[in-house]
Design an enzyme around this catalytic site. Structure first.
Site, mmCIF file in Angstrom:
data_model
loop_
_atom_site.group_PDB
_atom_site.id
_atom_site.type_symbol
_atom_site.label_atom_id
_atom_site.label_comp_id
_atom_site.label_asym_id
_atom_site.label_seq_id
_atom_site.Cartn_x
_atom_site.Cartn_y
_atom_site.Cartn_z
ATOM 1 N N HIS A 228 61.403 100.202 0.287
ATOM 2 C CA HIS A 228 62.425 99.480 -0.569
ATOM 3 C C HIS A 228 63.223 100.597 -1.223
ATOM 4 O O HIS A 228 62.912 101.547 -1.381
ATOM 5 C CB HIS A 228 61.760 98.496 -1.524
ATOM 6 N N CYS A 259 60.654 91.008 -2.404
ATOM 7 C CA CYS A 259 59.192 90.365 -2.356
ATOM 8 C C CYS A 259 59.047 89.307 -3.477
ATOM 9 O O CYS A 259 59.427 89.649 -4.649
ATOM 10 C CB CYS A 259 58.257 91.628 -2.618
ATOM 11 N N ASN A 268 65.136 95.946 1.223
ATOM 12 C CA ASN A 268 64.415 96.922 2.131
ATOM 13 C C ASN A 268 65.561 98.140 2.558
ATOM 14 O O ASN A 268 66.690 97.993 2.274
ATOM 15 C CB ASN A 268 63.835 96.237 3.530
#
Length: 318
Positions: A228, A259, A268
């Protein structure tokens, strides 16, 4: 707006010398699952299917399509069964799905899935929050899932989250992370993806963790990386992993994702940014960057916000 293509960018180099970098990288596209599960906008089934169709047309061969989790926890993916039933069948394209437990596996088997992923934790705190069990208990939960899946001929991937930093526990011990990951592989997973769930890793940490895995007998051929970009280090971390021999990289078209159980996590690594770097390194990947950029510009319109990918912004105006 500058026409970067007219400038002959990125500057491509010959394929890397053997042993210096992988000659080819498999891009594991997680946008349809990891990307969309964290969006506040719930897209229609038709939009999701079109997203998958466009990603396949861009040359991505591994598309993590959805997750068989409870709609109560991830309502954005509540249509998983309907999506799997309508997937565009493209030669050479794989559609793995995430399953959290045996019930998720049951649904995947009913849907005719050929490939699944399980999602473990490298830290106790995240295991409690994400899996509702401790680190030791997660192996007991995953063992029947992996055993049944492999007996049915399914390929199984393991995800290991919080490998580089945990918002509740800080930086985990690399040796402990490697041992946890080895145990997931020992259950029967054929590949393990190392997750920087909150995006705090640095290249030095990446090198250290990969060495720790080597010390417990796990080679880079069984590892993937999943970064990330919270601190803007995802590409540099990926390069460190490539230099260590890793040849599977997770990424998300347009930088979608995060998340839902770790609020500090941002998107990401953007697939377009990864492809731009791989092109510049002379590493094969099979993706049409222009087609991928058009796809992410289109998806940004569906979500009503600009793409997080710098390459999409530069080339697509999103």
């Amino acid at each position: 707006m500058t026409d970067f293509r007219a400038l002959g960018l990125p500057q491509r180099v010959p394929a890397p010398e053997p042993g210096a970098l992988p000659s080819r990288v498999t891009i594991w596209e997680v946008g349809p699952r990891d990307g969309l599960q964290n969006e506040s906008t719930t897209l229609t089934l038709d939009v999701k299917l079109e997203f998958l169709r466009r990603l396949a047309a861009a040359g991505l061969s591994v598309l993590e399509a959805t997750s068989f989790v409870s709609p109560r926890w991830v309502p954005q993916l509540a249509d998983a069964a309907e999506l799997i039933a309508a997937l565009p069948q493209v030669p050479g394209v794989r559609y793995p799905v995430l399953v959290p437990n045996e019930r998720g596996l049951d649904r995947a088997l009913e849907a005719g899935i050929a490939e699944i992923a399980i999602f473990g934790s490298a830290t106790e705190s995240f295991a409690r929050r994400n899996l509702n069990c401790g680190m030791a208990e997660q192996f007991a939960m995953f063992e029947p899932v992996v055993s049944r899946a492999t007996s049915a001929g399914l390929r199984v991937r393991g995800y290991l989250s919080m490998c580089f930093g945990d918002p509740w526990e800080g930086t985990p011990d690399p040796a402990s992370v490697a041992e946890t990951g080895r145990r997931l592989l020992d259950l029967g997973c054929d590949q393990l993806s190392l997750g920087d769930t909150i995006g705090v890793a640095t290249p030095g940490q990446v090198e250290t963790l990969l060495k720790a895995f080597d010390e417990v007998g796990v080679g880079v051929d069984r590892l993937a990386v999943h970064f990330h970009d919270t601190f803007g280090q995802a590409l540099s971390n990926t390069l460190a992993a490539l230099r260590a021999g890793v040849s599977t990289v997770d990424s998300s078209a347009g930088g979608l994702g995060g998340c839902p159980y770790a609020e500090s996590a941002t998107g990401n690594l953007a697939t377009e940014d990864l492809v731009w770097m791989l092109d510049g390194l002379g590493i094969e990947h099979g993706v049409d960057l222009d087609e991928l950029v058009r796809t992410s510009v289109w998806m940004a319109r569906q979500l009503g916000r600009p793409s997080a990918s710098r390459v999409v912004t530069a080339l697509g105006g999103s």
